[in-house]
Design a protein around this motif. Structure first.
Motif, PDB file in Angstrom:
ATOM      1  N   GLU A 134       0.766  -1.239   0.144  1.00  0.00           N
ATOM      2  CA  GLU A 134      -0.003  -0.038   0.094  1.00  0.00           C
ATOM      3  C   GLU A 134       0.669   1.298  -0.112  1.00  0.00           C
ATOM      4  OE1 GLU A 134      -4.127   1.550   2.236  1.00  0.00           O
ATOM      5  OE2 GLU A 134      -2.650   0.302   3.305  1.00  0.00           O
ATOM      6  N   ALA A 135       1.998   1.179   0.906  1.00  0.00           N
ATOM      7  CA  ALA A 135       2.777   2.382   0.795  1.00  0.00           C
ATOM      8  C   ALA A 135       3.438   2.598  -0.442  1.00  0.00           C
ATOM      9  CB  ALA A 135       3.648   2.095   1.720  1.00  0.00           C
ATOM     10  N   LEU A 165       1.898   6.911  -6.932  1.00  0.00           N
ATOM     11  CA  LEU A 165       0.935   7.791  -7.208  1.00  0.00           C
ATOM     12  C   LEU A 165       1.426   9.347  -7.004  1.00  0.00           C
ATOM     13  CD1 LEU A 165      -2.225   6.596  -5.302  1.00  0.00           C
ATOM     14  CD2 LEU A 165      -2.009   6.825  -7.887  1.00  0.00           C
ATOM     15  N   ALA A 166       2.290   9.298  -6.034  1.00  0.00           N
ATOM     16  CA  ALA A 166       3.102  10.818  -6.076  1.00  0.00           C
ATOM     17  C   ALA A 166       3.799  11.249  -7.204  1.00  0.00           C
ATOM     18  CB  ALA A 166       3.823  10.717  -4.551  1.00  0.00           C
ATOM     19  N   HIS A 217       1.109   4.423  -2.847  1.00  0.00           N
ATOM     20  CA  HIS A 217       0.623   5.701  -2.828  1.00  0.00           C
ATOM     21  C   HIS A 217       2.179   6.634  -3.020  1.00  0.00           C
ATOM     22  CE1 HIS A 217      -2.702   5.432  -0.386  1.00  0.00           C
ATOM     23  NE2 HIS A 217      -2.361   4.748   0.465  1.00  0.00           N
TER      24      HIS A 217
END
Length: 266
Positions: free
Chosen positions: A123-124, A130-131, A127
């Motif tokens: 999950e990290a 995505l950034a 993210h």
């Protein structure tokens, strides 16, 4: 081994490009063959689709012989090359709970009342990706383990190569990438006889491949990746020389690429 990566592979000792001595192929997947370094003719094998690209091949075969002894080999030259070099091995078998922890969120709906959440590391990573705003390019995941992070990266890039020192985990990850059969993980401990089917098609598995390699000597040419993910651990434990691993990750990264480091390395 995905044929598209072969022109971008380099010998981890000399840096030389490879010629491919092909034995068996399935469309764009090299199933068996030898990679022969143009600089010194050093050989690295491709076994059941898994390229073995470590610097010290003799030591690696001794340490991981328990894995390679179980791989079906069709070509007699490949079989002689491997079976004449492997030792008894000490590479860990991949624990079923390790696979379950990374893929448990893919349990088919209805198989459990409460489907496990995605592993926090995956999950990290999503993210972080995505950034970056990434949309395409090639990616390398160093310390890929059983492969879930590499599949996550594929959602943002065109092609992914996962690398790990553990032959057992690379083999498991590659099997997940190419399997067309049903895939199961054990049920929770309260009912150990049950097996739960996974929906692997929820992963983007096309153009995701895996190979055996050391983080401090990546078997890749310079500037070949739009993103490199570097984990602090791989299937064999902590990365022993994180500075060397970071230097290698930076070497294969394009000038405008993204380097995503495990927090333990920063």
């Amino acid at each position: 081994m995905d044929r598209a990566w072969i022109p971008r592979l380099r010998c981890p000792v000399t840096g030389g490009a490879y010629d491919l001595d092909l034995t068996r192929v399935d469309a764009d997947d090299v199933v068996e063959g030898f990679l022969v370094s143009r600089r010194d003719e050093a050989v690295r094998p491709i076994l059941s689709g898994m390229a073995v690209l470590v610097p010290d091949l003799a030591e690696h075969f001794r340490e991981h012989g328990n894995v390679y002894g179980r791989i079906p080999l069709a070509d007699s030259r490949i079989a002689r090359f491997v079976l004449g070099r492997i030792g008894r091995g000490s590479d860990d078998f991949v624990r079923v709970d390790e696979v379950g922890a990374r893929y448990g969120d893919l349990v088919e709906p209805g198989a459990l009342d409460d489907i496990p959440a995605m592993d926090g590391r995956d999950e990290a990573l999503i993210h972080a990706l995505l950034a970056t705003g990434l949309q395409g390019g090639r990616a390398v995941v160093v310390g890929c383990g059983v492969g879930r992070g590499a599949f996550a990266v594929r959602g943002f890039t065109d092609r992914v190569l996962g690398l790990d020192r553990s032959a057992a985990r690379v083999r498991r990850a590659r099997n997940i990438a190419v399997t067309q059969a049903a895939f199961f993980i054990p049920a929770p401990k309260d009912d150990p006889r049950r097996e739960l089917p996974l929906e692997l098609d929820r992963l983007e598995r096309r153009r995701v491949d895996f190979a055996v390699a050391a983080p401090g000597a990546l078997p890749l040419a310079d500037v070949v990746a739009a993103v490199v993910v570097l984990e602090a651990r791989d299937g064999r434990g902590e990365i022993g020389d994180p500075d060397a691993a970071v230097r290698e990750a930076a070497r294969v990264l394009a000038a405008d690429g993204w380097l995503i480091l495990d927090a333990a390395l920063t």
